[in-house]
Design a protein around this motif. Structure first.
Motif, PDB file in Angstrom:
ATOM      1  N   VAL A 105     -70.770  -4.157 -28.478  1.00  0.00           N
ATOM      2  CA  VAL A 105     -71.475  -4.027 -27.437  1.00  0.00           C
ATOM      3  C   VAL A 105     -70.006  -3.946 -25.661  1.00  0.00           C
ATOM      4  O   VAL A 105     -70.490  -5.584 -25.419  1.00  0.00           O
ATOM      5  N   HIS A 116     -72.616   0.342 -20.340  1.00  0.00           N
ATOM      6  CA  HIS A 116     -74.136  -0.041 -20.131  1.00  0.00           C
ATOM      7  C   HIS A 116     -74.626  -0.166 -19.073  1.00  0.00           C
ATOM      8  O   HIS A 116     -76.192   0.093 -18.545  1.00  0.00           O
ATOM      9  N   ALA A 170     -81.310   5.143 -24.209  1.00  0.00           N
ATOM     10  CA  ALA A 170     -82.441   4.587 -25.607  1.00  0.00           C
ATOM     11  C   ALA A 170     -80.849   3.916 -25.760  1.00  0.00           C
ATOM     12  O   ALA A 170     -80.583   3.011 -26.871  1.00  0.00           O
ATOM     13  N   ASP A 171     -79.022   4.317 -25.218  1.00  0.00           N
ATOM     14  CA  ASP A 171     -77.686   3.051 -25.820  1.00  0.00           C
ATOM     15  C   ASP A 171     -78.713   1.837 -25.222  1.00  0.00           C
ATOM     16  O   ASP A 171     -77.908   1.290 -26.025  1.00  0.00           O
ATOM     17  N   VAL A 172     -79.401   0.995 -24.087  1.00  0.00           N
ATOM     18  CA  VAL A 172     -79.366  -0.083 -24.188  1.00  0.00           C
ATOM     19  C   VAL A 172     -80.043  -0.475 -25.200  1.00  0.00           C
ATOM     20  O   VAL A 172     -79.897  -1.606 -25.158  1.00  0.00           O
ATOM     21  N   ASP A 173     -80.812   0.104 -25.641  1.00  0.00           N
ATOM     22  CA  ASP A 173     -81.690  -0.411 -26.180  1.00  0.00           C
ATOM     23  C   ASP A 173     -81.042  -0.255 -27.825  1.00  0.00           C
ATOM     24  O   ASP A 173     -81.383  -1.539 -28.250  1.00  0.00           O
ATOM     25  N   ALA A 174     -80.283   0.641 -28.098  1.00  0.00           N
ATOM     26  CA  ALA A 174     -79.608   0.259 -29.601  1.00  0.00           C
ATOM     27  C   ALA A 174     -78.556  -1.237 -29.129  1.00  0.00           C
ATOM     28  O   ALA A 174     -78.337  -1.423 -30.051  1.00  0.00           O
ATOM     29  N   ALA A 175     -78.449  -0.961 -27.986  1.00  0.00           N
ATOM     30  CA  ALA A 175     -76.843  -2.387 -27.844  1.00  0.00           C
ATOM     31  C   ALA A 175     -77.695  -3.674 -27.793  1.00  0.00           C
ATOM     32  O   ALA A 175     -77.593  -4.867 -28.709  1.00  0.00           O
ATOM     33  N   THR A 211     -77.811  -4.084 -31.685  1.00  0.00           N
ATOM     34  CA  THR A 211     -76.940  -4.376 -32.434  1.00  0.00           C
ATOM     35  C   THR A 211     -76.927  -5.991 -32.308  1.00  0.00           C
ATOM     36  O   THR A 211     -75.985  -7.011 -33.040  1.00  0.00           O
TER      37      THR A 211
END
Length: 203
Positions: A45, A50, A61-66, A69
């Motif tokens: 990450v 981000h 959504a990409d921040v939530d995914a990070a 992870t």
């Protein structure tokens, strides 16, 4: 740890895309994955990718995914360059998105890159308390490296691993590593001699 193959990830707090901190964190995560028998390549990450969304509402959504992870890792390399004698504001902004104990179950390995040996305690003094506050376990000392080490990180990682392997494996409940020596049996005179209380110093 419940998985037989630990999930290893790296979290990089350098605001510059493609930074040398990113390269060092990826290399350390891959080394740990090899030593610990991870079943997959480490997830990385890079917060530089981000940064625009960290304060956006609603959260992208990409921040939530990070966030997922990082929280889902068994072993997490948390890497930062030194910024004003501490870790970066970008990394702090990301970690602030977690609630209390959100990193419970994560074994964190701080990695700090600095230009001078005067900043070798940044990881211990500033980064470790934040990770512990979020519930992460930090069983090893910070791996502090200088800019000049980045061209060949191997020797610095090898020196750190000599001391870090045993506590890291113990924190993971993983087999292997150097075992503590078996204490010698006391002699007859030692067995009958009264012993003074021992004050254990926790470092």
């Amino acid at each position: 740890m419940t998985r037989s193959h630990p999930a290893v990830a790296a979290l990089v707090g350098n605001p510059r895309p493609g930074s040398r901190t990113l390269g060092a964190a990826t290399a350390l995560a891959r080394t740990l994955a090899g030593h610990l028998g991870a079943g997959a390549d480490p997830a990385v990450v890079d917060l530089a990718a981000h940064a625009p969304g960290l304060h956006a509402q609603p959260r992208p959504a990409d921040v939530d995914a990070a966030l997922a992870t990082v929280a889902g890792a068994d072993v997490l390399v948390v890497a930062t360059p030194v910024h004003k004698a501490s870790f970066t504001g970008l990394l702090k902004s990301f970690l602030d998105l977690y609630g209390p104990d959100a990193l419970a179950g994560v074994v964190a390995v701080p990695l700090v890159v600095s230009a001078t040996p005067a900043h070798t305690l940044v990881g211990e003094v500033h980064l470790r308390p934040v990770l512990v506050e979020l519930g992460a376990t930090v069983p090893t000392r910070t791996l502090s490296v200088l800019d000049t080490d980045l061209a060949d990180l191997g020797p610095a990682v090898a020196r750190w691993w000599e001391r870090a392997e045993r506590p890291l494996r113990r924190a993971l409940g993983a087999p292997g590593g150097s075992e503590a020596p078996t204490p010698a049996s006391p002699t007859a005179s030692q067995a009958t001699r009264p012993t003074a209380p021992v004050l254990e110093v926790v470092r």
